[in-house]
Each structure stands twice: as structure tokens, then as C-alpha cells.
Design a protein around this motif. Structure first.
Motif, PDB file in Angstrom:
ATOM      1  N   ARG A   1       8.292  -7.013  -6.518  1.00  0.00           N
ATOM      2  CA  ARG A   1       8.025  -5.559  -6.592  1.00  0.00           C
ATOM      3  C   ARG A   1       6.672  -5.242  -5.971  1.00  0.00           C
ATOM      4  N   LEU A   2       5.704  -6.126  -6.182  1.00  0.00           N
ATOM      5  CA  LEU A   2       4.378  -5.872  -5.597  1.00  0.00           C
ATOM      6  C   LEU A   2       4.433  -5.966  -4.063  1.00  0.00           C
ATOM      7  N   GLU A   3       5.241  -6.895  -3.556  1.00  0.00           N
ATOM      8  CA  GLU A   3       5.409  -6.996  -2.092  1.00  0.00           C
ATOM      9  C   GLU A   3       6.054  -5.738  -1.537  1.00  0.00           C
ATOM     10  N   VAL A   4       7.119  -5.298  -2.215  1.00  0.00           N
ATOM     11  CA  VAL A   4       7.828  -4.088  -1.779  1.00  0.00           C
ATOM     12  C   VAL A   4       6.870  -2.898  -1.807  1.00  0.00           C
ATOM     13  N   TYR A   5       6.028  -2.856  -2.840  1.00  0.00           N
ATOM     14  CA  TYR A   5       5.046  -1.773  -2.937  1.00  0.00           C
ATOM     15  C   TYR A   5       4.134  -1.785  -1.704  1.00  0.00           C
ATOM     16  N   LYS A   6       3.610  -2.976  -1.379  1.00  0.00           N
ATOM     17  CA  LYS A   6       2.652  -3.049  -0.259  1.00  0.00           C
ATOM     18  C   LYS A   6       3.305  -2.622   1.047  1.00  0.00           C
TER      19      LYS A   6
ATOM     20  N   MET B   1      17.650  -2.890  -8.430  1.00  0.00           N
ATOM     21  CA  MET B   1      16.591  -2.844  -9.441  1.00  0.00           C
ATOM     22  C   MET B   1      16.330  -4.232 -10.022  1.00  0.00           C
ATOM     23  N   ASP B   2      17.412  -4.953 -10.322  1.00  0.00           N
ATOM     24  CA  ASP B   2      17.230  -6.283 -10.905  1.00  0.00           C
ATOM     25  C   ASP B   2      16.467  -7.203  -9.948  1.00  0.00           C
ATOM     26  N   ALA B   3      16.641  -6.968  -8.639  1.00  0.00           N
ATOM     27  CA  ALA B   3      15.971  -7.820  -7.654  1.00  0.00           C
ATOM     28  C   ALA B   3      14.578  -7.292  -7.309  1.00  0.00           C
ATOM     29  N   GLY B   4      14.210  -6.121  -7.858  1.00  0.00           N
ATOM     30  CA  GLY B   4      12.896  -5.551  -7.551  1.00  0.00           C
ATOM     31  C   GLY B   4      12.835  -4.875  -6.200  1.00  0.00           C
ATOM     32  N   LYS B   5      14.018  -4.556  -5.633  1.00  0.00           N
ATOM     33  CA  LYS B   5      14.062  -3.871  -4.332  1.00  0.00           C
ATOM     34  C   LYS B   5      14.187  -2.371  -4.547  1.00  0.00           C
ATOM     35  N   LEU B   6      13.875  -1.578  -3.523  1.00  0.00           N
ATOM     36  CA  LEU B   6      14.068  -0.131  -3.646  1.00  0.00           C
ATOM     37  C   LEU B   6      15.551   0.199  -3.568  1.00  0.00           C
ATOM     38  N   VAL B   7      15.976   1.120  -4.399  1.00  0.00           N
ATOM     39  CA  VAL B   7      17.341   1.642  -4.366  1.00  0.00           C
ATOM     40  C   VAL B   7      17.444   2.521  -3.102  1.00  0.00           C
TER      41      VAL B   7
END
Ligand code: AP5
Ligand code: ZN
Length: 213
Positions: free
Chosen positions: A170-175, A53-59
Motif C-alpha cells: 500500500r505504501l508503494e502504491v501510495y508513492k 483491496m486485499d492485495a493493497g492495490k487501488l480499486v
């Protein structure tokens, strides 16, 4: 009716989901809030989730799937609104299996969208109450006293993952991982898409219409 709300970080899922749940009496199950509670309470799942979470990655999927199932089955008779879950196609498939195991179904899947510059602005100005979790925005819904929650007097803070570098990730992970859900759900029954770029009241009216119409 059970509802899924999905869309990019900062689009307003939490703000609108909370309001809709409050008005209709359905249970608001926000995956991010469930995870942040687990982190705060230092449960095994919270300890495992924190670095992601702190890194903005999916758990990892197995962790979030188990957590959301626990929340859903707490009271099988109560309708729920899922906010932030599922977040990739594997989670959507796991959700389908879980729902059919418990004899449940989803009535509406609502995709909320807004341009990236609005998302950045919303996330970077967000403030959250430490005590009750209510969300504010420095510019769009400021608290009446700086740093203090209007609802409960609690202290407001900025989420660790609302720093600019983490927001970008987080936006990259979202895309990469969450946007493909749009094609997954688009042709399924109950799918609705709403424009979430307007003011909060306008977006709420669109959401109500999407859920009830
Ligand atoms: P999570 O907490 O779910 O974060 P998110 O999806 O990135 O969404 P946000 O909470 O940031 O935004 P929101 O859409 O709820 O916007 P909000 O209403 O607050 O997840 C955090 C982390 O947990 C993830 O990065 C991941 O690590 C992990 N995680 C969560 N779910 C997972 C899963 N399923 N699988 C794996 N990992 C998972 O609004 C934002 C701001 O904008 C607020 O300040 C608000 O006041 C303001 N605002 C809202 N609407 C408007 C409007 N119309 N006009 C102006 N301002 C507005
Ligand atoms: Zn509060």
C-alpha cells in the motif's frame, strides 16, 4: 464548506476526519469504509473491489468514482469531507467534473503527512470495531477492555490489509499513484499541508486550523 483530506495510509485521515465531521456536522465520506461496506454486503461493486483491496492495490477508478458520486448526491445540501478519495490524478479530474455537474465545490484540500516509520507503526497496531467501525490502536489509543469496543461493546479486529506485506505494498502504491496529487493540488486555492506526526490532539488542532483558518 466541503473538504478533501489526503495523505499516506495510516496517517490518520479516518481518525481525524471522523472527529472533525462529528464536531462540525459535515458528512464523513471515507472511501475505504464505503468499499468495505460494499464488500461485506457482497454488492456487485464490493465483489469486484475485494481482490484489489486485499492485495493493497487501488480499486479501478470507474468503480470508486461512481460509488463516491452516489454518496455525495444522497443529500446535495449537506457539506462533506472526502477521506481517501481522490487517490490519483484521474480521480481528481473526475471529481472536478462531477462537482461542477452538481454545482458543488471544495473549500479546503488538506494534505496530512508523517514519516514512514510512524505510518508502519500506526497501521500494524490498528484495531477496528466490527459493529461501529470505530478505530483503536494497541498502543496509542487502546480499548479499555482488550478486544472490545469502548463505544458499543463490539468485537475488535485487524483489517486484512493491515498485514505487514500488504502494508508495504500500500505504501508503494501510495508513492507511485497518490503522492503525485500533492503537485496537482499544491498550487490550487484552498490547499493546506499539516504535520500529522504528532499526538492525536496536536494533529486535530492543526487540522481544525487548516480547515477553519
Ligand atoms: P483506506 O481504508 O482508505 O485505507 P488508507 O488510505 O490506506 O488509509 P487507512 O484507513 O489505512 O489510514 P488512515 O489515514 O485513515 O489512518 P487511521 O486514522 O485509521 O483504503 C483501503 C483500500 O481501499 C485501499 O488500499 C484500496 O484498495 C481501496 N481504496 C480506497 N480508496 C480508494 C480510491 N479512492 N481508489 C481506489 N481504491 C481505493 O489511523 C491509523 C492508526 O493509527 C489507527 O490505529 C489510529 O488509532 C492510529 N493513529 C491515528 N493518528 C495517530 C496519531 N496522531 N498518533 C498515534 N496513533 C495514531
Ligand atoms: Zn464499536
Amino acid at each position: 464548506m466541503n473538504v478533501i483530506l489526503f495523505g499516506p495510509p495510516g496517517v490518520g485521515k479516518g481518525t481525524q476526519g471522523e472527529k472533525l465531521a462529528g464536531e462540525t456536522g459535515i458528512k464523513h465520506l471515507a472511501m475505504g469504509d464505503i468499499l468495505r461496506t460494499a464488500v461485506r454486503e457482497a454488492t456487485d461493486a464490493g465483489i469486484a473491489a475485494r481482490a484489489y483491496m486485499d492485495a493493497g492495490k487501488l480499486v479501478p477508478d470507474e468503480l470508486v468514482v461512481a460509488m463516491i458520486e452516489d454518496s455525495i448526491i444522497e443529500d446535495l445540501s449537506q457539506n462533506f469531507l472526502l477521506d481517501g478519495f481522490p487517490r490519483n490524478v484521474a480521480q481528481a479530474e473526475a471529481l472536478n467534473q462531477m462537482l461542477s455537474r452538481h454545482g458543488l465545490s471544495i473549500g479546503r484540500t488538506v494534505f496530512m503527512d508523517a514519516p514512514e516509520d510512524s505510518l508502519l507503526e500506526r497501521l500494524s497496531g490498528r484495531l477496528i470495531c466490527k459493529a461501529c467501525g470505530f478505530g483503536f490502536h494497541r498502543q496509542y489509543s487502546p480499548p479499555s477492555k482488550s478486544g472490545i469496543c469502548d463505544r458499543c461493546g463490539g468485537e475488535l479486529y485487524q483489517r486484512d490489509d493491515d498485514r505487514e506485506d500488504v502494508i508495504a505494498h500500500r505504501l508503494e502504491v501510495y508513492k507511485e499513484q497518490t503522492a503525485p496529487l500533492l503537485d496537482y493540488y499544491r498550487h490550487k486555492a484552498g490547499f493546506r499541508m499539516i504535520d500529522a506526526s504528532g499526538e492525536m490532539e496536536t494533529v486535530y488542532a492543526a487540522l481544525k486550523e487548516a480547515v477553519e483558518g
